[in-house]
Design a protein around this motif. Structure first.
Motif, PDB file in Angstrom:
ATOM      1  N   ALA A 110      38.873  43.492  29.212  1.00 11.40           N
ATOM      2  CA  ALA A 110      38.003  44.401  29.952  1.00 11.40           C
ATOM      3  C   ALA A 110      37.594  43.833  31.294  1.00 11.40           C
ATOM      4  CB  ALA A 110      36.747  44.728  29.129  1.00 11.40           C
ATOM      5  N   GLY A 111      37.831  42.575  31.534  1.00 13.78           N
ATOM      6  CA  GLY A 111      37.470  41.987  32.815  1.00 13.78           C
ATOM      7  C   GLY A 111      36.686  40.697  32.626  1.00 13.78           C
ATOM      8  N   PRO A 112      36.479  39.950  33.709  1.00 13.41           N
ATOM      9  CA  PRO A 112      35.787  38.659  33.616  1.00 13.41           C
ATOM     10  C   PRO A 112      34.309  38.864  33.277  1.00 13.41           C
ATOM     11  CG  PRO A 112      36.141  39.238  35.912  1.00 13.41           C
ATOM     12  CD  PRO A 112      36.869  40.277  35.098  1.00 13.41           C
ATOM     13  N   PRO A 113      33.666  37.837  32.691  1.00 14.31           N
ATOM     14  CA  PRO A 113      32.252  37.930  32.340  1.00 14.31           C
ATOM     15  C   PRO A 113      31.392  38.102  33.584  1.00 14.31           C
ATOM     16  CG  PRO A 113      33.288  36.059  31.240  1.00 14.31           C
ATOM     17  CD  PRO A 113      34.254  36.555  32.270  1.00 14.31           C
ATOM     18  N   ALA A 114      30.278  38.798  33.429  1.00 10.90           N
ATOM     19  CA  ALA A 114      29.343  38.984  34.545  1.00 10.90           C
ATOM     20  C   ALA A 114      28.670  37.651  34.866  1.00 10.90           C
ATOM     21  CB  ALA A 114      28.296  40.034  34.176  1.00 10.90           C
ATOM     22  N   GLY A 159      46.673  34.555  31.405  1.00 11.95           N
ATOM     23  CA  GLY A 159      46.504  35.239  32.687  1.00 11.95           C
ATOM     24  C   GLY A 159      45.401  36.274  32.579  1.00 11.95           C
ATOM     25  N   VAL A 160      45.054  36.801  33.716  1.00 10.97           N
ATOM     26  CA  VAL A 160      43.990  37.800  33.735  1.00 10.97           C
ATOM     27  C   VAL A 160      44.384  39.036  32.939  1.00 10.97           C
ATOM     28  CG1 VAL A 160      42.633  39.303  35.252  1.00 10.97           C
ATOM     29  CG2 VAL A 160      43.133  36.965  35.950  1.00 10.97           C
ATOM     30  N   HIS A 161      45.652  39.373  32.943  1.00 16.94           N
ATOM     31  CA  HIS A 161      46.127  40.577  32.261  1.00 16.94           C
ATOM     32  C   HIS A 161      46.851  40.251  30.952  1.00 16.94           C
ATOM     33  CE1 HIS A 161      45.047  42.772  35.876  1.00 16.94           C
ATOM     34  NE2 HIS A 161      45.779  41.916  36.609  1.00 16.94           N
ATOM     35  N   GLY A 162      46.606  39.099  30.383  1.00 20.95           N
ATOM     36  CA  GLY A 162      47.222  38.747  29.121  1.00 20.95           C
ATOM     37  C   GLY A 162      48.035  37.476  29.253  1.00 20.95           C
TER      38      GLY A 162
END
Length: 206
Positions: A110-114, A159-162
């Motif tokens: 879902a994306g990097p942590p806040a 990676g960011v997308h898997g």
């Protein structure tokens, strides 16, 4: 006085002198009276000794009962610091207890942590460190942080997308330790934490 009367008187005097020279034994009743008197004296003496001993015992018991409360009070008073010391030790142990061990993180699709606006000192925040140009700089909480030394990267980073997708990242945690210092930890990826220091600028590829 004729000769006959003179002889009788002489025999009487002789008999009286003989009686006087003899050791007349004390009659048995007299001895019994004397022995009874002695026994009574011994009984009175023994009774007096017993009474003295009994008085001493009573005085000792009374003295001990009076001093017992004083002896109990110091004991209870001495127990109080023990309880206080135990409580203090428990409080100190709780205060000095290490934080919960960090666990291995994975990249969240879902994306990097806040990131926090004002990080709390000593608190670990989840963070994905992008290392496509190497583990040299990272941006966290509006500031640039530079690694103080080489950070060896293991193969097979996600990676960011898997998996095996660019850009590569190291999922871990950033903990601010001072006004300009921090550390990055990544259980399962980095063997040791990476020391960080805040800097004013960084190269374009960082």
């Amino acid at each position: 006085m004729n000769d006959f009367e003179g002889r009788e008187q002489e025999e009487l005097r002789s008999g009286l002198r003989g009686l006087a020279d003899r050791q007349v034994p004390v009659p048995a009743p007299v001895r019994e009276v004397v022995e009874r008197g002695r026994r009574r004296r011994r009984v009175r003496v023994a009774g007096a000794v017993t009474a003295v001993v009994a008085c001493a015992v009573v005085v000792g018991v009374l003295s001990g009962s009076r001093s017992a409360p004083d002896e109990r009070r110091p004991a209870s008073a001495a127990a109080e610091p023990t309880v206080s010391a135990t409580t203090s030790a428990s409080a100190s142990a709780s205060a000095s207890a290490p934080a919960a061990a960090l666990v291995r993180r994975e990249v969240d699709p879902a994306g990097p942590p806040a990131q926090p606006g004002s990080p709390v000192l000593g608190q670990a925040y989840p963070f994905d460190w992008g290392v496509h140009c190497g583990a040299r700089y990272l941006w966290f909480s509006g500031r640039i942080w530079q690694a103080q030394g080489e950070v060896p990267l293991p193969p097979g980073l996600p990676g960011v997308h898997g998996p095996n997708s660019a850009p590569l990242v190291v999922p871990g945690y950033v903990t601010v330790t001072g006004a300009d210092t921090a550390r990055f930890e990544a259980p399962g990826y980095l063997r040791e934490p990476a020391a960080l220091r805040a800097v004013a600028d960084a190269p374009l590829c960082a």
